[in-house]
Scaffold this active site. Structure first.
Site, PDB file in Angstrom:
ATOM      1  N   ALA A 174      46.467  33.033  46.511  1.00 62.79           N
ATOM      2  CA  ALA A 174      45.012  33.068  46.381  1.00 62.79           C
ATOM      3  C   ALA A 174      44.388  34.350  46.912  1.00 62.79           C
ATOM      4  CB  ALA A 174      44.403  31.866  47.099  1.00 62.79           C
ATOM      5  N   ASP A 175      45.112  35.091  47.745  1.00 62.09           N
ATOM      6  CA  ASP A 175      44.542  36.309  48.338  1.00 62.09           C
ATOM      7  C   ASP A 175      45.612  37.391  48.463  1.00 62.09           C
ATOM      8  OD1 ASP A 175      42.741  38.048  49.489  1.00 62.09           O
ATOM      9  OD2 ASP A 175      42.882  37.168  51.493  1.00 62.09           O
ATOM     10  N   LEU A 176      46.131  37.817  47.325  1.00 59.51           N
ATOM     11  CA  LEU A 176      47.180  38.840  47.333  1.00 59.51           C
ATOM     12  C   LEU A 176      46.534  40.208  47.566  1.00 59.51           C
ATOM     13  CD1 LEU A 176      50.228  39.263  47.009  1.00 59.51           C
ATOM     14  CD2 LEU A 176      49.805  39.770  44.602  1.00 59.51           C
ATOM     15  N   ASN A 180      48.512  41.431  53.234  1.00 57.41           N
ATOM     16  CA  ASN A 180      49.378  40.253  53.190  1.00 57.41           C
ATOM     17  C   ASN A 180      50.770  40.535  52.643  1.00 57.41           C
ATOM     18  OD1 ASN A 180      47.417  38.621  54.301  1.00 57.41           O
ATOM     19  ND2 ASN A 180      46.547  38.047  52.317  1.00 57.41           N
ATOM     20  N   ARG A 213      43.734  41.661  41.870  1.00 56.53           N
ATOM     21  CA  ARG A 213      43.201  41.524  43.232  1.00 56.53           C
ATOM     22  C   ARG A 213      43.889  42.507  44.174  1.00 56.53           C
ATOM     23  NH1 ARG A 213      40.295  37.327  45.428  1.00 56.53           N
ATOM     24  NH2 ARG A 213      40.232  37.240  47.709  1.00 56.53           N
TER      25      ARG A 213
END
Length: 249
Positions: A174-176, A180, A213
């Site tokens: 969900a938040d690449l 991370n 993203r």
């Protein structure tokens, strides 16, 4: 999400008017209490994580090993309504329990993911707050840091192959972003922060969404580098990703 297994343990906990529970790895923790999820409990053994996030994570020097504690905080407009409260929809759908079990599922697929140690929630009425404790990967640097320091010498191809490997296993992250994605001293890549991530049937739409993203984050975190330079490096990343995806590796 994976099914409850023999290596998981579940224990109830209370805090004032709140009722909660802790899901933990019985192989690493003999028992679990709500204090484990409080940085104040650890005192000088808790140090804030400086990179990425919203000031909600700490490095913990715990008796069971070097760990990372992360509290779930809301972002964007939702944060103006509630800083750390989420709508209650059942224990298995809490952010912490879902991420704990997703990480276990990814590790079962032999993917490079930190070992989850314990997940916590505390509910009051229709709201709850949550936290997760996981194993710390020592000696790592983020792709964001590597890109700032090394530029074109950062592990762009390795990053592309790493992401393809997770996508092949069906992970929709969900938040690449560049914070991370981590690399250790041996050059091995890791992914972290699986909040709201899910396992899906591999499909083009969500894979492209992940990659776009990541590109946006690389541009945002580029420092003094030009957008053009970042885009050139991303082309290398994407080429390696496509080759790995097409090979099925």
């Amino acid at each position: 999400m994976v099914a409850f297994d023999a290596n998981e343990a579940l224990t109830p906990c209370r805090e004032g008017r709140g009722i909660g529970a802790i899901l933990f790895d019985r192989e690493r923790l003999r028992q679990a209490e709500a204090d484990l999820f409080s940085p104040q409990h650890w005192g000088s053994k808790a140090r804030p994580v400086g990179e990425g996030g919203r000031g909600s994570a700490w490095f913990i020097d715990a008796p069971f090993g070097a760990s990372v504690l992360r509290h779930y905080l809301r972002g964007g407009l939702a944060a103006k309504i509630s800083h750390d409260q989420y709508l209650w929809r059942g224990a298995d759908r809490t952010r912490s329990f879902a991420e704990f079990r997703l990480m276990r599922a990814l590790r079962e697929k032999k993917l490079p993911v930190p070992r989850p140690l314990a997940a916590f929630y505390m509910r009051e009425g229709l709201r709850y707050r949550a936290a997760i404790l996981m194993e710390r990967i020592e000696g790592v640097r983020s792709l964001a840091d590597r890109a700032l320091v090394a530029g074109r010498g950062a592990p762009w191809e390795e990053t592309g192959r790493l992401i393809a490997r997770f996508h092949r296993a069906g992970l929709d992250h969900a938040d690449l972003n560049a914070h991370n994605i981590l690399f250790d001293g041996n050059g091995h890549g890791w992914l972290i922060d699986f909040d709201r991530g899910v396992i899906r049937i591999p499909a083009t739409a969500w894979r492209e969404r992940n990659l776009k993203r990541l590109l946006r984050s690389l541009i945002k975190l580029r420092g003094e580098r030009s957008v053009e330079d970042v885009q050139k490096d991303y082309v290398r990343l994407r080429r390696a990703y496509d080759m790995a995806w097409n090979r099925g590796t």
